[in-house]
Motif scaffolding. Structure first.
Motif, PDB file in Angstrom:
ATOM      1  N   GLN A  75       5.075 -35.110 -34.681  1.00  0.00           N
ATOM      2  CA  GLN A  75       6.045 -35.935 -35.409  1.00  0.00           C
ATOM      3  C   GLN A  75       5.564 -37.385 -35.564  1.00  0.00           C
ATOM      4  O   GLN A  75       6.322 -38.247 -36.011  1.00  0.00           O
ATOM      5  N   ASN A  76       4.304 -37.643 -35.162  1.00  0.00           N
ATOM      6  CA  ASN A  76       3.712 -38.978 -35.224  1.00  0.00           C
ATOM      7  C   ASN A  76       4.482 -40.009 -34.396  1.00  0.00           C
ATOM      8  O   ASN A  76       4.579 -41.185 -34.769  1.00  0.00           O
ATOM      9  N   LYS A  77       5.001 -39.567 -33.272  1.00  0.00           N
ATOM     10  CA  LYS A  77       5.732 -40.453 -32.356  1.00  0.00           C
ATOM     11  C   LYS A  77       4.763 -40.994 -31.305  1.00  0.00           C
ATOM     12  O   LYS A  77       3.817 -40.313 -30.903  1.00  0.00           O
ATOM     13  N   ASP A  78       4.998 -42.207 -30.851  1.00  0.00           N
ATOM     14  CA  ASP A  78       4.205 -42.802 -29.778  1.00  0.00           C
ATOM     15  C   ASP A  78       4.719 -42.289 -28.441  1.00  0.00           C
ATOM     16  O   ASP A  78       5.932 -42.132 -28.246  1.00  0.00           O
ATOM     17  N   VAL A  79       3.777 -42.037 -27.515  1.00  0.00           N
ATOM     18  CA  VAL A  79       4.120 -41.421 -26.237  1.00  0.00           C
ATOM     19  C   VAL A  79       3.437 -42.161 -25.100  1.00  0.00           C
ATOM     20  O   VAL A  79       2.252 -42.488 -25.184  1.00  0.00           O
ATOM     21  N   VAL A  80       4.203 -42.397 -24.023  1.00  0.00           N
ATOM     22  CA  VAL A  80       3.607 -42.899 -22.788  1.00  0.00           C
ATOM     23  C   VAL A  80       3.769 -41.792 -21.754  1.00  0.00           C
ATOM     24  O   VAL A  80       4.872 -41.294 -21.529  1.00  0.00           O
ATOM     25  N   LEU A  81       2.644 -41.387 -21.192  1.00  0.00           N
ATOM     26  CA  LEU A  81       2.643 -40.361 -20.148  1.00  0.00           C
ATOM     27  C   LEU A  81       2.724 -41.061 -18.801  1.00  0.00           C
ATOM     28  O   LEU A  81       1.745 -41.610 -18.314  1.00  0.00           O
ATOM     29  N   ASP A  82       3.916 -41.041 -18.232  1.00  0.00           N
ATOM     30  CA  ASP A  82       4.199 -41.710 -16.962  1.00  0.00           C
ATOM     31  C   ASP A  82       3.854 -40.735 -15.829  1.00  0.00           C
ATOM     32  O   ASP A  82       4.731 -40.250 -15.118  1.00  0.00           O
ATOM     33  N   TYR A  83       2.561 -40.428 -15.750  1.00  0.00           N
ATOM     34  CA  TYR A  83       2.025 -39.541 -14.725  1.00  0.00           C
ATOM     35  C   TYR A  83       1.181 -40.445 -13.815  1.00  0.00           C
ATOM     36  O   TYR A  83       1.090 -41.641 -14.037  1.00  0.00           O
ATOM     37  N   SER A  84       0.507 -39.873 -12.847  1.00  0.00           N
ATOM     38  CA  SER A  84      -0.377 -40.713 -12.030  1.00  0.00           C
ATOM     39  C   SER A  84      -1.787 -40.760 -12.615  1.00  0.00           C
ATOM     40  O   SER A  84      -2.489 -41.736 -12.436  1.00  0.00           O
ATOM     41  N   PHE A  85      -2.183 -39.697 -13.322  1.00  0.00           N
ATOM     42  CA  PHE A  85      -3.563 -39.570 -13.797  1.00  0.00           C
ATOM     43  C   PHE A  85      -4.516 -39.995 -12.684  1.00  0.00           C
ATOM     44  O   PHE A  85      -5.427 -40.783 -12.884  1.00  0.00           O
ATOM     45  N   TRP A  86      -4.285 -39.436 -11.502  1.00  0.00           N
ATOM     46  CA  TRP A  86      -5.006 -39.836 -10.290  1.00  0.00           C
ATOM     47  C   TRP A  86      -6.461 -39.395 -10.278  1.00  0.00           C
ATOM     48  O   TRP A  86      -7.270 -39.960  -9.559  1.00  0.00           O
ATOM     49  N   SER A  87      -6.819 -38.387 -11.102  1.00  0.00           N
ATOM     50  CA  SER A  87      -8.201 -37.892 -11.077  1.00  0.00           C
ATOM     51  C   SER A  87      -8.824 -37.937 -12.467  1.00  0.00           C
ATOM     52  O   SER A  87      -8.139 -37.833 -13.484  1.00  0.00           O
ATOM     53  N   ARG A  88     -10.119 -38.077 -12.465  1.00  0.00           N
ATOM     54  CA  ARG A  88     -10.877 -38.039 -13.731  1.00  0.00           C
ATOM     55  C   ARG A  88     -10.650 -36.696 -14.423  1.00  0.00           C
ATOM     56  O   ARG A  88     -10.497 -36.628 -15.633  1.00  0.00           O
ATOM     57  N   GLN A  89     -10.588 -35.633 -13.617  1.00  0.00           N
ATOM     58  CA  GLN A  89     -10.387 -34.288 -14.168  1.00  0.00           C
ATOM     59  C   GLN A  89      -9.079 -34.207 -14.963  1.00  0.00           C
ATOM     60  O   GLN A  89      -9.041 -33.661 -16.060  1.00  0.00           O
ATOM     61  N   MET A  90      -8.009 -34.768 -14.413  1.00  0.00           N
ATOM     62  CA  MET A  90      -6.725 -34.743 -15.116  1.00  0.00           C
ATOM     63  C   MET A  90      -6.786 -35.557 -16.398  1.00  0.00           C
ATOM     64  O   MET A  90      -6.288 -35.134 -17.445  1.00  0.00           O
ATOM     65  N   ARG A  91      -7.403 -36.726 -16.332  1.00  0.00           N
ATOM     66  CA  ARG A  91      -7.523 -37.557 -17.540  1.00  0.00           C
ATOM     67  C   ARG A  91      -8.340 -36.829 -18.604  1.00  0.00           C
ATOM     68  O   ARG A  91      -7.972 -36.831 -19.783  1.00  0.00           O
ATOM     69  N   ASP A  92      -9.433 -36.173 -18.191  1.00  0.00           N
ATOM     70  CA  ASP A  92     -10.256 -35.418 -19.143  1.00  0.00           C
ATOM     71  C   ASP A  92      -9.475 -34.266 -19.767  1.00  0.00           C
ATOM     72  O   ASP A  92      -9.586 -33.995 -20.963  1.00  0.00           O
ATOM     73  N   GLU A  93      -8.673 -33.584 -18.956  1.00  0.00           N
ATOM     74  CA  GLU A  93      -7.858 -32.475 -19.469  1.00  0.00           C
ATOM     75  C   GLU A  93      -6.937 -32.965 -20.587  1.00  0.00           C
ATOM     76  O   GLU A  93      -6.846 -32.351 -21.651  1.00  0.00           O
TER      77      GLU A  93
END
Length: 162
Positions: A75-93
């Motif tokens: 829908q072309n909406k802006d999103v903030v992912l309020d996660y921890s993104f604690w690992s490089r693996q998660m960020r890459d995923e």
């Protein structure tokens, strides 16, 4: 060959340990029109006020949030992912999830001293979604195993979370 859909959405990855101030910053983006997705909010809705989450609940919430993310992007909406993104693996995923949409995420790293993080965790009472209870031992473990993003992952906005 799979066609890439170029979305105009901005997607922000909030990176930081529990208690660092990610949700406070993410809510400021929400006030600017971003849609905030949060494991804490979703677990609170399910009556879970203490973390870490069981694998079953984590998986259920992840499936829901990933679907919401794709829907908002479509829908072309802006999103903030309020996660921890604690690992490089998660960020890459999650970066790989955005590739078909032509989106490069914005990374916001909240850096907060350990003593402040632990005090914030101690002060939590589980009264609202951003007040999830976490025992101190787990909070210390999260802090010590956090893998900060590096410049190889893209541009990073660093915020001091005092």
């Amino acid at each position: 060959m799979k066609k890439i859909y170029h979305s105009t959405s901005r997607v922000v990855f909030m990176c930081g340990t529990a208690g660092s101030g990610k949700s406070t910053y993410a809510k400021s983006l929400e006030r600017q029109g971003f849609n905030r997705l949060s494991f804490d909010v979703e677990s609170f809705k399910r009556g879970v006020r203490v973390h870490p989450l069981s694998k079953d609940i984590y998986d259920e919430i992840k499936i829901f949030l990933d679907h919401e993310l794709r829907s908002l992007i479509a829908q072309n909406k802006d999103v903030v992912l309020d996660y921890s993104f604690w690992s490089r693996q998660m960020r890459d995923e999650y970066k790989n999830m955005l590739v078909p949409f032509g989106i490069k995420p914005e990374i916001v790293l909240i850096c907060t001293p350990k003593e402040i993080v632990l005090q914030r965790i101690r002060d939590r009472r589980g009264k609202h979604p951003n007040d999830i209870i976490l025992d101190e031992r787990t909070a210390v473990q999260y802090f010590e195993h956090f893998q900060p993003p590096t410049s190889r992952e893209g541009d990073i906005t660093v915020i001091k979370g005092y």
